[in-house]
Design an enzyme around this catalytic site. Structure first.
Site, PDB file in Angstrom:
ATOM      1  CE  LYS A 141      54.609  56.390  77.478  1.00  0.00           C
ATOM      2  NZ  LYS A 141      53.638  57.001  77.767  1.00  0.00           N
ATOM      3  NE  ARG A 155      55.943  56.618  83.475  1.00  0.00           N
ATOM      4  CZ  ARG A 155      55.307  55.724  82.684  1.00  0.00           C
ATOM      5  NH1 ARG A 155      56.006  54.545  82.305  1.00  0.00           N
ATOM      6  NH2 ARG A 155      53.970  55.599  82.587  1.00  0.00           N
ATOM      7  NE  ARG A 168      43.903  53.129  77.605  1.00  0.00           N
ATOM      8  CZ  ARG A 168      45.301  53.412  77.540  1.00  0.00           C
ATOM      9  NH1 ARG A 168      46.033  54.011  76.684  1.00  0.00           N
ATOM     10  NH2 ARG A 168      45.857  53.459  78.905  1.00  0.00           N
ATOM     11  NE  ARG A 179      45.601  50.160  82.023  1.00  0.00           N
ATOM     12  CZ  ARG A 179      46.537  50.631  81.115  1.00  0.00           C
ATOM     13  NH1 ARG A 179      46.607  49.902  80.139  1.00  0.00           N
ATOM     14  NH2 ARG A 179      47.287  51.621  81.452  1.00  0.00           N
ATOM     15  NE  ARG A 198      48.825  56.529  84.127  1.00  0.00           N
ATOM     16  CZ  ARG A 198      48.182  56.080  83.055  1.00  0.00           C
ATOM     17  NH1 ARG A 198      46.724  55.798  82.820  1.00  0.00           N
ATOM     18  NH2 ARG A 198      48.946  55.340  82.001  1.00  0.00           N
TER      19      ARG A 198
HETATM   20  P1  AMP Z   1      52.267  52.797  81.664  1.00  0.00           P
HETATM   21  O1  AMP Z   1      51.230  51.659  81.115  1.00  0.00           O
HETATM   22  O2  AMP Z   1      53.480  53.200  81.039  1.00  0.00           O
HETATM   23  O3  AMP Z   1      51.595  54.088  81.633  1.00  0.00           O
HETATM   24  O4  AMP Z   1      52.545  52.518  83.212  1.00  0.00           O
HETATM   25  C1  AMP Z   1      51.619  52.194  84.137  1.00  0.00           C
HETATM   26  C2  AMP Z   1      51.912  52.427  85.559  1.00  0.00           C
HETATM   27  O5  AMP Z   1      53.103  51.769  86.038  1.00  0.00           O
HETATM   28  C3  AMP Z   1      52.560  53.947  85.812  1.00  0.00           C
HETATM   29  O6  AMP Z   1      51.600  54.787  86.125  1.00  0.00           O
HETATM   30  C4  AMP Z   1      53.491  53.809  86.842  1.00  0.00           C
HETATM   31  O7  AMP Z   1      52.920  53.741  88.237  1.00  0.00           O
HETATM   32  C5  AMP Z   1      53.957  52.435  86.526  1.00  0.00           C
HETATM   33  N1  AMP Z   1      55.342  52.445  85.635  1.00  0.00           N
HETATM   34  C6  AMP Z   1      55.785  52.109  84.483  1.00  0.00           C
HETATM   35  N2  AMP Z   1      56.802  52.557  84.053  1.00  0.00           N
HETATM   36  C7  AMP Z   1      57.360  53.099  85.142  1.00  0.00           C
HETATM   37  C8  AMP Z   1      58.607  53.653  85.279  1.00  0.00           C
HETATM   38  N3  AMP Z   1      59.433  53.796  84.387  1.00  0.00           N
HETATM   39  N4  AMP Z   1      58.919  54.254  86.522  1.00  0.00           N
HETATM   40  C9  AMP Z   1      58.104  54.237  87.527  1.00  0.00           C
HETATM   41  N5  AMP Z   1      56.957  53.691  87.489  1.00  0.00           N
HETATM   42  C10 AMP Z   1      56.536  53.227  86.214  1.00  0.00           C
END
Ligand code: AMP
Length: 214
Positions: free
Chosen positions: A13, A88, A127, A160, A171
């Site tokens: 994404k 989300r 990664r 990470r 996740r």
């Molecule tokens: P990402 O890099 O988009 O996978 O986001 C990393 C982490 O940030 C996720 O696993 C969530 O803990 C938090 N996060 C990011 N976007 C959201 C969202 N829209 N709602 C809730 N948690 C989020």
């Protein structure tokens, strides 16, 4: 053009959103990046967010919705935006509808990037992110020339916390239970464009560009 990208963690994404941003000249808004910046900055919101992120859980809706609402009110979003990682949950999707209604606007496209879980686990556990410049290597697909060192800037590479296998499984579980239902919500509105995310970055980018007429 106002669009959102939905897909499991590791579906690409972020990469695709950045490419679309260049192609369309509209901002990419990544809630994950915003929260990582808050964590790195040690802000009170960052400290709270880290607890959820490290466990692979979602940050509470009210926090996330507040952050996105503020960001979307910036003038650079008037022409359009690409939301990456938001909404989300169904409540976030409904909140986004209300925010857009107040702006007398609406979403044009919901791009859903489809990738099987096994494929994602291999992609994500390999990664390695650079502490200095943020570049992401992959131990198998983009091996750094020197173990543990970033090719781009010489910074230290690390895994990470949210790229560790146990967290990734969490996740994915979170994605399937809380985010996948959004596809039905947006399908009813007739704006879903389903994309096969297994190809190369260029292939996936081409498919998305065609689907949204970019
Ligand atoms: P990402 O890099 O988009 O996978 O986001 C990393 C982490 O940030 C996720 O696993 C969530 O803990 C938090 N996060 C990011 N976007 C959201 C969202 N829209 N709602 C809730 N948690 C989020």
């Amino acid at each position: 053009m106002k669009m959102i990208l939905i897909g499991p963690p590791g579906a690409g994404k972020g990469t695709q959103a950045k490419r679309l941003m260049e192609r369309l000249g509209i901002p990419q808004i990544s809630t994950g990046d915003m929260f990582r910046a808050a964590v790195a900055g040690g802000t009170p919101m960052g400290l709270k967010a880290k607890e959820y992120m490290d466990k692979g859980e979602l940050i509470p809706d009210d926090v996330v919705i507040g952050v996105v609402k503020e960001r979307l009110s910036s003038p650079d979003c008037n022409k359009g935006f690409i939301l990456d990682g938001f909404p989300r949950t169904l409540d976030q999707a409904k909140a986004l509808d209300r925010i857009l209604e107040n702006m007398e606007s609406h979403l044009d496209h919901v791009v859903v990037i489809d990738v099987p879980d096994d494929y994602l686990i291999e992609r994500l556990t390999g990664r390695r992110t650079c502490r200095k410049c943020g570049y992401m290597h992959h131990i198998k697909f983009d091996t750094p020339k020197k173990d543990g060192i970033c090719d781009k800037c010489g910074g230290e590479l690390y895994q990470r916390d949210d790229d560790k296998e146990q967290t990734i499984r969490e996740r994915l579980k979170t994605y399937h239970s809380q985010t996948a239902p959004l596809v039905a919500y947006y399908t009813d509105k007739g704006i879903v464009r389903k994309i096969d995310g297994k190809g190369s970055m260029e292939e996936v980018e081409g498919t998305i560009a065609t689907a949204v007429g970019a």
